[in-house]
Design a protein around this motif. Structure first.
Motif, PDB file in Angstrom:
ATOM      1  N   PRO A  88      -1.413  -6.836  -8.574  1.00 48.89           N
ATOM      2  CA  PRO A  88      -1.837  -8.406  -7.528  1.00 48.89           C
ATOM      3  C   PRO A  88      -0.982  -7.580  -6.517  1.00 48.89           C
ATOM      4  O   PRO A  88      -1.101  -8.177  -5.257  1.00 48.89           O
ATOM      5  N   ALA A  89       0.060  -7.453  -6.780  1.00 49.83           N
ATOM      6  CA  ALA A  89       0.796  -7.265  -5.408  1.00 49.83           C
ATOM      7  C   ALA A  89       0.580  -5.566  -4.739  1.00 49.83           C
ATOM      8  O   ALA A  89       0.721  -5.535  -3.458  1.00 49.83           O
ATOM      9  N   TYR A  90       0.029  -4.201  -5.017  1.00 47.37           N
ATOM     10  CA  TYR A  90       0.581  -2.912  -4.396  1.00 47.37           C
ATOM     11  C   TYR A  90      -0.725  -2.020  -4.357  1.00 47.37           C
ATOM     12  O   TYR A  90      -1.073  -1.419  -3.935  1.00 47.37           O
ATOM     13  N   SER A  91      -1.482  -2.915  -5.729  1.00 52.44           N
ATOM     14  CA  SER A  91      -2.981  -2.366  -4.954  1.00 52.44           C
ATOM     15  C   SER A  91      -3.862  -1.217  -4.139  1.00 52.44           C
ATOM     16  O   SER A  91      -4.450  -0.811  -4.615  1.00 52.44           O
ATOM     17  N   GLY A  92      -3.285  -2.173  -3.074  1.00 54.29           N
ATOM     18  CA  GLY A  92      -3.700  -1.518  -1.387  1.00 54.29           C
ATOM     19  C   GLY A  92      -3.489  -0.827  -1.520  1.00 54.29           C
ATOM     20  O   GLY A  92      -3.974   0.245  -1.344  1.00 54.29           O
ATOM     21  N   VAL A  93      -1.918  -0.510  -1.515  1.00 55.18           N
ATOM     22  CA  VAL A  93      -0.924   0.734  -1.477  1.00 55.18           C
ATOM     23  C   VAL A  93      -1.704   2.000  -2.893  1.00 55.18           C
ATOM     24  O   VAL A  93      -2.043   3.689  -2.038  1.00 55.18           O
TER      25      VAL A  93
ATOM     26  N   GLU B  76       2.571  12.027  -6.580  1.00 54.67           N
ATOM     27  CA  GLU B  76       3.225  11.369  -7.137  1.00 54.67           C
ATOM     28  C   GLU B  76       2.336  10.063  -6.359  1.00 54.67           C
ATOM     29  O   GLU B  76       1.968   9.407  -5.137  1.00 54.67           O
ATOM     30  N   GLY B  77       2.050   8.904  -7.636  1.00 56.29           N
ATOM     31  CA  GLY B  77       1.831   8.026  -6.685  1.00 56.29           C
ATOM     32  C   GLY B  77       2.142   6.976  -6.646  1.00 56.29           C
ATOM     33  O   GLY B  77       3.395   6.434  -7.105  1.00 56.29           O
ATOM     34  N   GLN B  78       1.747   5.618  -6.779  1.00 52.33           N
ATOM     35  CA  GLN B  78       2.729   4.453  -6.306  1.00 52.33           C
ATOM     36  C   GLN B  78       1.770   3.365  -6.311  1.00 52.33           C
ATOM     37  O   GLN B  78       0.478   2.833  -6.747  1.00 52.33           O
ATOM     38  N   GLY B  79       2.409   2.329  -7.164  1.00 57.40           N
ATOM     39  CA  GLY B  79       2.197   1.115  -7.645  1.00 57.40           C
ATOM     40  C   GLY B  79       0.551   1.306  -8.923  1.00 57.40           C
ATOM     41  O   GLY B  79       0.801   2.008  -9.740  1.00 57.40           O
ATOM     42  N   ALA B  80      -0.441   0.420  -8.962  1.00 61.31           N
ATOM     43  CA  ALA B  80      -1.332   0.753  -9.794  1.00 61.31           C
ATOM     44  C   ALA B  80      -2.192  -0.196  -9.334  1.00 61.31           C
ATOM     45  O   ALA B  80      -2.484  -1.216  -8.220  1.00 61.31           O
ATOM     46  N   LEU B  81      -3.530   0.317  -9.636  1.00 66.72           N
ATOM     47  CA  LEU B  81      -5.338   0.173  -9.106  1.00 66.72           C
ATOM     48  C   LEU B  81      -5.326  -1.349  -8.938  1.00 66.72           C
ATOM     49  O   LEU B  81      -6.225  -2.146  -8.116  1.00 66.72           O
ATOM     50  N   PHE B  82      -4.860  -1.876 -10.196  1.00 68.19           N
ATOM     51  CA  PHE B  82      -4.858  -4.054 -10.064  1.00 68.19           C
ATOM     52  C   PHE B  82      -3.809  -4.226 -10.275  1.00 68.19           C
ATOM     53  O   PHE B  82      -3.298  -5.667 -10.834  1.00 68.19           O
TER      54      PHE B  82
END
Lengths: 356, 356
Positions: free
Chosen positions: A246-251, A238-244
């Motif tokens: 603004p808050a969660y790209s690091g995860v 399962e993925g989390q967030g999105a590559l771009f």
């Protein structure tokens, strides 16, 4: 559904507390567990909707789990555990829920929750649980011995498929679960690898990678892959967030680089053009996003995007089919809505990319 | 050096404890604070090297800080605080250090450390500090009210320069500090923005973004930029990790997307071709890495790599000049070693990219 996702294998009867919010989108943990978990859900506790069954109120749930008004009724139906099935904004435990959880503990039920407010940090709940000999389980607590990945070889023959997204809340988890289910229905030793609290509530194991110390995101992903490899040889992470985002790209990137997958599936919501909640930020055109994810993987381990999982839940059926065809043409990749039309076409594309 | 990095403005006299390790690379916090901090360092406490001065033992330190054997001698020299100046592997507090910290507290000194073992979680240290009325300061503890970035507008006129790297330990922090110093020497309201525990020890403020909850890395970076904006209008934000580091890339991208910088400076160690400690992972060729960092920024806020900060510490002077010329040709970007030859050429390139 086979019990491959009930690693304890005890089939412990579960009740899910939604406290009046069962029909609300904040009850997504309840909906996900009822639809996808191999756990035995015997009741929903929700006075507002008592007397009906889960799928009558929320068709997505599919299963006719009875909704009751009280914890006592759920216990009468055999419940041995109570799961908090709503994720309130801020993740705090409110007073009404807390009183119900105390009632459950006094009735001898284990209690589990994925809140920011840890059950085990509540002195009254903890004292009651000790007295009654029941367990408090905080789904978001990470293992104390996390570390960075050490680059040790992965088990031979392991295949890893990772669901990434154009944004949050576009269907990464549903795509992951449906692909795993379809693979198991084909007789494969497939495993859904949960990386967030709802996934943990569904599968009964996992790590909420968005809540570990930032330095350990990749290490947590690597550990999840190794734990998944003990359960099967085809992993859907399962993925989390999105590559771009603004808050969660690091995860997102830590999870991508820690899982070191063989193939990606890109989840997207049809028609979405900006980051949800941040309409000032346009999403990349999908073909560019496909390339960006592949470029993000390449220096550590190349992985192709094999297919697009398109969430068409906001469209009628003809519009959904048109959107799928349009995205497929635009990206040159197999595209489908796994929740609406099944996961088989995307699974075929994944297997082709894996050379299985 | 102007005291722009001593935000408390109290110039409190500091002693640094290295417990026999002053000449060791693990004392990098001590070396960085002595060379770069505007704080008034009155003594190093290290029995092994007592009687000499800091720059006699470690030339990088530059300043002739006296090395003494005991906390009592440091107190006689006027020390009001004691900083733990070594970062032992694992970040644990060993018994010898702990005894010395207790001695410092009893002598009425504040104590600060960037260890994983929190001083404030040690009952004996805490009780002694309360009794003596001194402070225990854990540099790695993050603020309790961190959040995700909300996309609020940045102060007008603010310029943000972010040092990124090809790997860990290639000179990002030194580049950031030297650029900030050169800018202040030109009379600009420049601020070094610390993002790790050594930087916090140097500057007296900041957040160790690698130790916050993973979901909050970008939020912590955004907050650091806003706090920096209260101190000046030209920010040099220290980078962490590297975009393709197998363990730390998530922190790197979160920091990149949270700081939303105007210009990047890429730090690299001359001759380095693989990830340090992971020789199985080749680094991208520098021109590709420049593009990858720019592509990582583009969807949220475009930022150009303005220059390469090349660490030539392992080379003799002629080889260093050759390496700088070679990298400059290869990348088509101004390249220099800021610690060896000064930061002015890179600062000029940064200003050109900022249109200042």
């Amino acid at each position: 559904v086979t019990p491959a996702q009930d690693p304890d294998g005890n089939g412990e009867a579960l009740a899910i507390l939604t406290g009046g919010l069962f029909a609300d989108r904040h009850a997504k943990t309840a909906h996900g567990v009822i639809r996808y978990a191999a756990r035995r859900v015997v009741a929903v506790v929700d006075a507002t909707h008592a007397g009906r069954t889960a799928e009558q109120v929320v068709p997505f749930c599919v299963r006719p789990v009875p909704i009751v008004a009280t914890v006592a009724e759920a216990a009468d139906l055999g419940a041995r555990s109570l799961l908090v099935g709503v994720a309130p904004t801020g993740g705090q435990l409110d007073a009404g829920f807390r009183a119900t959880l105390l009632e459950a503990v006094e009735a001898g039920l284990d209690v589990e929750a994925g809140l920011h407010t840890l059950l085990s940090n509540d002195p009254e709940l903890r004292a009651a649980a000790e007295r009654r000999g029941v367990r408090l389980r905080d789904l978001r607590v990470s293992p104390p011995d996390l570390d960075v990945p050490r680059g040790e070889p992965r088990p031979p023959g392991l295949r890893i498929v990772h669901s990434v997204g154009s944004d949050c809340v576009v269907g990464k988890k549903v795509a992951t679960l449906e692909l795993d289910r379809a693979a198991r229905e084909r007789g494969l030793r497939s495993v859904y690898v949960p990386t967030g609290q709802t996934g943990i509530a569904i599968a009964g194991w996992g790590i909420a990678v968005d809540h570990v110390i930032a330095d350990y995101v990749a290490g947590a992903a690597d550990r999840l892959v190794r734990e998944g490899a003990e359960r099967g040889d085809l992993l859907f992470v399962e993925g989390q967030g999105a590559l771009f985002h603004p808050a969660y790209s690091g995860v997102t990137l830590g999870l991508l680089h820690g899982s070191l997958s063989d193939v990606l599936v890109l989840a997207h919501k049809a028609g979405l053009e900006t980051v949800q909640g941040r309409e000032d930020i346009p999403l990349l055109p999908l073909p560019e996003l496909v390339m960006a994810y592949e470029e993000a993987c390449r220096p550590l381990k190349p992985a192709r995007v094999a297919a697009i999982a398109l969430n068409t839940s906001a469209l009628d059926e003809q519009a959904a089919r048109d959107a799928i065809a349009g995205t497929q043409d635009e990206c040159g990749l197999t595209t489908d809505d796994v929740a609406r039309f099944g996961a088989d076409r995307i699974l075929d594309a994944v297997f082709a990319a894996l050379n299985v």
